[in-house]
Design a protein around this motif. Structure first.
Motif, PDB file in Angstrom:
ATOM      1  N   SER A 250      -2.882  -5.908   0.307  1.00  0.00           N
ATOM      2  CA  SER A 250      -3.551  -4.672  -0.105  1.00  0.00           C
ATOM      3  C   SER A 250      -2.896  -3.428   0.499  1.00  0.00           C
ATOM      4  N   GLN A 251      -2.017  -3.624   1.462  1.00  0.00           N
ATOM      5  CA  GLN A 251      -1.315  -2.500   2.071  1.00  0.00           C
ATOM      6  C   GLN A 251       0.033  -2.217   1.405  1.00  0.00           C
ATOM      7  N   THR A 252       0.329  -2.968   0.354  1.00  0.00           N
ATOM      8  CA  THR A 252       1.496  -2.656  -0.458  1.00  0.00           C
ATOM      9  C   THR A 252       1.284  -1.288  -1.083  1.00  0.00           C
ATOM     10  N   SER A 253       2.187  -0.353  -0.795  1.00  0.00           N
ATOM     11  CA  SER A 253       1.965   1.022  -1.213  1.00  0.00           C
ATOM     12  C   SER A 253       3.198   1.852  -0.867  1.00  0.00           C
ATOM     13  N   VAL A 254       3.157   3.108  -1.275  1.00  0.00           N
ATOM     14  CA  VAL A 254       4.148   4.077  -0.834  1.00  0.00           C
ATOM     15  C   VAL A 254       3.464   4.980   0.174  1.00  0.00           C
ATOM     16  N   TYR A 255       4.089   5.121   1.328  1.00  0.00           N
ATOM     17  CA  TYR A 255       3.485   5.880   2.410  1.00  0.00           C
ATOM     18  C   TYR A 255       4.224   7.196   2.605  1.00  0.00           C
TER      19      TYR A 255
END
Lengths: 117, 114
Positions: free
Chosen positions: A84-89
């Protein structure tokens, strides 16, 4: 003038691993923050800092840790990565908490693409 | 609830046309409304912003229209150019605990065809 620099640009993690996303700014800005950008959800505030030694939670802080030991650096730590922390930061910084009408601008880094498998 | 709704999700406009992106907010405590432009692989960059006591702001080809009573605001891009092709985010700003927090819309992907 490098502005806001984020490293790494791309990272693949396995579930449960920990890692740190680095953010550095060379503009002597007191105010720094981390956002995550997910498809169809815009950018959401994770954590922010109003100066060295002072941090606070944003809208989606769970699973992330921050500290601010210097004015220049504001690292974001993933303690135990989850898919769930797959993302662009995105890291951002500004000189003051004011709006553009007061001459303040929020500068964003170029982003760190994180995939958790 | 702090939320900003943005539409459309995507937009295709011919070169020279007008691009219009709409946003609506709920929290009347928001005190500033910026628009950000984001190119692929880059971070968002401030494009134009407006205070809630102003009904319109224009900077070059970009105009924000603001309707405080309806709690809506929109971005108009006149004479749209292929170089305007990007993702646009509206946002609402509120300063709490000494920090300017941005609440973003979900983004509009604009493609300007040559």
């Amino acid at each position: 003038n490098a502005g806001v620099t984020q490293t790494p640009k791309f990272q693949v993690l396995k579930t449960g691993q920990s890692m740190t996303l680095q953010c550095a700014q060379d503009m002597n800005h007191e105010y720094m923050s981390w956002y995550r950008q997910d498809p169809g959800m815009g950018l959401r505030l994770i954590h922010y800092s109003v100066g060295a030694g002072i941090t606070d939670q944003g809208e989606v802080p769970n699973g992330y840790n921050v500290s601010r030991s210097t004015t220049e650096d504001f690292p974001l730590r993933l303690l135990s990565a989850a898919p769930s922390q797959t993302s662009v930061y995105f890291c951002a910084s500004s000189y003051s908490p004011g709006t553009p009408s007061s001459g303040n601008t929020i500068y964003f880094g170029e982003g760190s693409w994180l995939t958790v498998v | 609830q702090q939320q900003v709704k943005q539409s459309p999700q995507s937009l295709i406009v011919q070169k020279g046309g007008i691009s219009i992106i709409n946003c609506a907010y709920e929290n009347t405590a928001f005190d500033y409304f910026p628009w950000y432009q984001q190119f692929p692989g880059k971070g968002p960059a401030l494009l134009i912003a407006i205070r809630p006591d102003v009904s319109e702001k224009k900077e070059g080809r970009f105009t924000i229209s603001f309707n405080k009573s309806a709690k809506q605001f929109s971005l108009h891009i006149m004479d749209s150019q292929p170089g305007d092709s990007a993702t646009y985010f509206c946002a609402a700003s509120i300063v709490t605990t000494g920090f300017q927090k941005l609440v973003f819309g979900t983004g509009t992907r604009l493609l300007v065809s040559p």
